[in-house]
Design an enzyme around this catalytic site. Structure first.
Site, PDB file in Angstrom:
ATOM      1  CB  SER A 101      -0.761   0.093   1.330  1.00  0.00           C
ATOM      2  OG  SER A 101      -1.223   1.300   1.422  1.00  0.00           O
ATOM      3  CB  SER A 102       0.371   4.538  -1.581  1.00  0.00           C
ATOM      4  OG  SER A 102      -0.384   4.014  -1.796  1.00  0.00           O
ATOM      5  CE  LYS A 157       9.637   6.752 -13.511  1.00  0.00           C
ATOM      6  NZ  LYS A 157      10.611   6.497 -11.711  1.00  0.00           N
ATOM      7  CD  GLU A 206      -0.102  -3.769  -7.097  1.00  0.00           C
ATOM      8  OE1 GLU A 206       0.828  -4.646  -5.631  1.00  0.00           O
ATOM      9  OE2 GLU A 206       0.405  -2.910  -7.276  1.00  0.00           O
TER      10      GLU A 206
END
Length: 341
Positions: A213-214, A243, A279
């Site tokens: 998780s970010s 990107k 994911e």
């Protein structure tokens, strides 16, 4: 491979029994089978060739006449191919009596049924007995001890299906999964497996795919990834790869397939993110059977993990509550070196 072969044989037996009337069924199973065939998924959408045209004595005699397991498998597989190929439906039988729309409607509902039977979706459309029915159905001889890939949590499985698009795409995915099962049974994916095992280690672009998780980047993930790199490992890490303007789903899928191992950092925030769920589902599809999923519990215990998702397979995990980052990386390096040696 063995569990897939057992599952496929049982699944074929199930299809035959759904398409016929097996006089040897127990009374309990007859009740559940009738309930299955009258359930909303299939009600009024079962083609005539299943309901009327297949008398059990003729159907089973025909199967026995054709031969053993391989021939029976080929016969059912060809039946699936014909269902998917609408252009050849008119040639399915000499009487040309099959209705394309009827088969399409049946196929769509049958796929939905398979998804629900294969997941933890225990209650749907107000059918209060569905939980008991499903448990009974999955514990009958057909699906006893079925492979782990069919015990998926619905939120991951259904999210994956939804992410692929509408009915046409979903049908294509399921068709491809059947093709994979059959190719596995034929051995085409396992030829010279022992010889290819070590070669595949060197073919992948990355040693490790890091799923996280970010929200956990600052207090654990960044330090963890940097130390992995310092140890000489190539790491797929979203901050380095993804990107502006990139398709996130495509990058994730490619990264997973291009990695030898997947480190999954479970945390409270992990289960809140749609991307980590995406994911997670793909990682377990690609890596679980090869024991290449390396779980880390970040500020979680096993008990905490079960509260979030009781369907996660039993794999040894390392906890940040018990191990330092350096100790965790040491364990990972040992695991990778063990595989290469």
């Amino acid at each position: 491979m063995e569990d897939l072969e057992i599952f496929l044989k049982r699944f074929e037996d199930l299809l035959i029994d759904l398409a016929t009337y097996n006089e040897n069924e127990s009374n309990d199973y007859i009740i559940y089978r009738k309930k299955l065939l009258s359930y909303d998924y299939l009600k009024d959408f079962i083609p005539d060739f299943i309901i009327k045209n297949r008398k059990p004595q003729f159907f089973r005699a025909y199967m026995q006449e054709i031969g053993g397991y391989k021939e029976r498998r080929d016969l059912i597989y060809k039946g699936f191919e014909r269902l998917y190929d609408y252009e050849t439906i008119k040639n399915f039988d000499s009487d040309n009596s099959y209705n394309v729309n009827q088969i399409e409607n049946f196929l769509e509902r049958f796929e939905d049924l398979l998804i629900d039977l294969a997941t933890e979706n225990l209650k749907k459309d107000g059918f209060e007995e569905y939980s008991l029915f499903r448990k009974k159905f999955l514990t009958c001889n057909y699906f006893k001890d079925m492979p782990i890939f069919l015990k998926r949590n619905p939120k991951h499985f259904r999210y994956y299906m939804q992410s692929q698009g509408g009915y046409k795409e979903r049908r294509k995915i399921i068709s491809e999964e059947f093709n994979k099962l059959f190719s596995i049974i034929e051995g085409s994916n396992f030829n010279s497996d022992s010889n290819n095992k070590n070669k595949s280690i060197n073919k992948k672009e990355y040693d490790i795919f890091v799923s996280h998780s970010s929200e956990d980047k600052e207090d654990f993930v960044k330090e963890f990834v940097n130390l992995l790199k310092q140890k000489g490992l190539s790491v797929w890490y979203d901050d380095d790869i993804v990107k502006i303007g990139h398709n996130l789903r495509k990058r994730i899928s490619k990264g997973i397939k291009s990695s030898n191992y997947a480190v999954v950092i479970f945390s409270e925030d992990f289960f809140k993110s749609k991307w980590t769920n995406y994911e997670y589902d793909n990682i377990f599809l690609d890596f679980y059977d090869e024991e290449k999923v390396l779980p880390i519990l970040h500020d979680l215990t096993i008990e905490d993990l079960e509260k979030f998702d009781g369907s996660i397979p039993l794999i040894r995990a390392l906890s940040t509550k018990k191990f330092t980052v350096e100790e965790i990386i040491h364990e990972i390096l040992e695991r990778i070196n063990e595989e290469k040696s």
